[in-house]
Scaffold this motif. Structure first.
Motif, PDB file in Angstrom:
ATOM      1  N   THR A   1      44.171  24.398  74.608  1.00  0.00           N
ATOM      2  CA  THR A   1      44.795  24.520  73.189  1.00  0.00           C
ATOM      3  C   THR A   1      44.472  23.506  72.342  1.00  0.00           C
ATOM      4  OG1 THR A   1      46.487  25.907  74.183  1.00  0.00           O
ATOM      5  CG2 THR A   1      47.143  25.227  72.168  1.00  0.00           C
ATOM      6  N   VAL A   2      44.606  22.302  72.995  1.00  0.00           N
ATOM      7  CA  VAL A   2      44.475  21.102  72.204  1.00  0.00           C
ATOM      8  C   VAL A   2      43.210  20.772  71.657  1.00  0.00           C
ATOM      9  CG1 VAL A   2      44.675  18.507  71.861  1.00  0.00           C
ATOM     10  CG2 VAL A   2      46.413  19.442  73.107  1.00  0.00           C
ATOM     11  N   THR A   3      41.905  21.183  72.273  1.00  0.00           N
ATOM     12  CA  THR A   3      40.722  21.114  71.733  1.00  0.00           C
ATOM     13  C   THR A   3      40.457  22.129  70.696  1.00  0.00           C
ATOM     14  OG1 THR A   3      40.094  20.336  73.901  1.00  0.00           O
ATOM     15  CG2 THR A   3      38.192  21.176  72.321  1.00  0.00           C
ATOM     16  N   GLN A   4      40.906  23.429  71.071  1.00  0.00           N
ATOM     17  CA  GLN A   4      40.810  24.663  70.298  1.00  0.00           C
ATOM     18  C   GLN A   4      41.578  24.363  68.944  1.00  0.00           C
ATOM     19  OE1 GLN A   4      41.974  28.034  72.375  1.00  0.00           O
ATOM     20  NE2 GLN A   4      39.723  28.502  72.696  1.00  0.00           N
ATOM     21  N   ILE A   5      42.660  23.845  68.925  1.00  0.00           N
ATOM     22  CA  ILE A   5      43.642  23.384  67.629  1.00  0.00           C
ATOM     23  C   ILE A   5      42.794  22.482  66.619  1.00  0.00           C
ATOM     24  CG2 ILE A   5      45.661  22.676  66.733  1.00  0.00           C
ATOM     25  CD1 ILE A   5      47.002  23.712  69.159  1.00  0.00           C
ATOM     26  N   ILE A   6      42.337  21.647  67.256  1.00  0.00           N
ATOM     27  CA  ILE A   6      41.549  20.598  66.286  1.00  0.00           C
ATOM     28  C   ILE A   6      40.431  21.320  65.725  1.00  0.00           C
ATOM     29  CG2 ILE A   6      40.191  18.344  66.479  1.00  0.00           C
ATOM     30  CD1 ILE A   6      42.410  17.498  68.383  1.00  0.00           C
ATOM     31  N   THR A   7      39.627  21.639  66.403  1.00  0.00           N
ATOM     32  CA  THR A   7      38.291  22.656  66.418  1.00  0.00           C
ATOM     33  C   THR A   7      38.636  23.612  65.245  1.00  0.00           C
ATOM     34  OG1 THR A   7      37.353  21.919  68.359  1.00  0.00           O
ATOM     35  CG2 THR A   7      36.143  23.589  67.034  1.00  0.00           C
ATOM     36  N   SER A   8      39.552  24.472  65.395  1.00  0.00           N
ATOM     37  CA  SER A   8      39.692  25.404  64.427  1.00  0.00           C
ATOM     38  C   SER A   8      40.561  25.090  63.247  1.00  0.00           C
ATOM     39  CB  SER A   8      40.795  26.377  65.256  1.00  0.00           C
ATOM     40  OG  SER A   8      40.291  26.901  66.454  1.00  0.00           O
ATOM     41  N   ALA A   9      41.186  23.871  63.208  1.00  0.00           N
ATOM     42  CA  ALA A   9      41.725  23.449  62.040  1.00  0.00           C
ATOM     43  C   ALA A   9      40.557  22.967  61.038  1.00  0.00           C
ATOM     44  CB  ALA A   9      42.632  22.395  62.257  1.00  0.00           C
ATOM     45  N   LEU A  10      39.688  22.035  61.499  1.00  0.00           N
ATOM     46  CA  LEU A  10      38.613  21.563  60.835  1.00  0.00           C
ATOM     47  C   LEU A  10      37.869  22.675  60.249  1.00  0.00           C
ATOM     48  CD1 LEU A  10      37.773  18.145  62.883  1.00  0.00           C
ATOM     49  CD2 LEU A  10      38.959  18.377  60.756  1.00  0.00           C
ATOM     50  N   THR A  11      37.135  23.561  61.114  1.00  0.00           N
ATOM     51  CA  THR A  11      36.516  24.640  60.764  1.00  0.00           C
ATOM     52  C   THR A  11      37.200  25.310  59.505  1.00  0.00           C
ATOM     53  OG1 THR A  11      35.657  24.750  62.814  1.00  0.00           O
ATOM     54  CG2 THR A  11      35.148  26.417  61.442  1.00  0.00           C
ATOM     55  N   LEU A  12      38.271  25.784  59.676  1.00  0.00           N
ATOM     56  CA  LEU A  12      38.962  26.523  58.740  1.00  0.00           C
ATOM     57  C   LEU A  12      39.116  25.884  57.479  1.00  0.00           C
ATOM     58  CD1 LEU A  12      40.946  28.877  58.090  1.00  0.00           C
ATOM     59  CD2 LEU A  12      43.003  27.758  58.723  1.00  0.00           C
ATOM     60  N   ILE A  13      39.367  24.749  57.212  1.00  0.00           N
ATOM     61  CA  ILE A  13      39.443  23.846  56.192  1.00  0.00           C
ATOM     62  C   ILE A  13      38.095  23.802  55.455  1.00  0.00           C
ATOM     63  CG2 ILE A  13      39.689  21.689  54.994  1.00  0.00           C
ATOM     64  CD1 ILE A  13      42.144  21.110  57.236  1.00  0.00           C
ATOM     65  N   GLY A  14      36.925  23.438  56.372  1.00  0.00           N
ATOM     66  CA  GLY A  14      35.658  23.551  55.730  1.00  0.00           C
ATOM     67  C   GLY A  14      35.289  24.921  55.307  1.00  0.00           C
TER      68      GLY A  14
END
Length: 144
Positions: free
Chosen positions: A15-28
């Motif tokens: 979950t921690v890895t997915q949350i960070i990756t998903s948040a940055l991808t979503l913003i971009g």
């Protein structure tokens, strides 16, 4: 208890890895979408609430099944531990067939619970693909 701790550890690691990756991808992605075409970006964001609702409905059903799966796993593990540690006693009193029958019942219950949990949670991706394809069609029609 061991099974629950392993499940928590595995969940936290993923979950921690997915949350960070998903948040940055979503913003971009959102920034680029609104920069290129605000209308098409708004259209594509309409499917987000639909996806969330579908995921929540499926997740509620699968969560119950996963809880049952963990319960069955604990029950089966307890039986195996009990039979292993009390092997001599079981053998002396001639209860091997009963122990095997109990194991078979517990194992079958675990199989059924695991199958249902995996099946229901496996429906999430096809549903998301369907909603994504509908979104793609809407953007193509309106964007074209």
């Amino acid at each position: 208890m061991t099974n629950d701790i392993d499940n928590i550890q595995q969940t936290l690691q993923q979950t921690v890895t997915q949350i960070i990756t998903s948040a940055l991808t979503l913003i971009g992605v959102l920034a680029m979408m609104f920069w290129i075409s605000p209308l098409l970006a708004a259209i594509s964001l309409v499917t987000v609430p639909v996806s969330v609702v579908v995921t929540m409905l499926i997740a509620r059903r699968s969560q119950k099944q996963f809880a049952l799966q963990w319960q069955r796993t604990g029950s089966l593990s307890g039986h195996v531990e009990e039979m292993y540690s009390g092997h001599n006693i079981v053998k002396i009193f001639g209860r091997q067939n009963e122990a095997i029958a109990t194991f078979d019942e517990e194992n079958e219950a675990l199989y059924r619970a695991s199958f249902r949990a995996q099946f229901i949670s496996g429906i999430i991706m096809p549903c998301m693909m369907f909603i994504g394809n509908l979104n793609y069609v809407a953007i193509c029609v309106l964007g074209g």
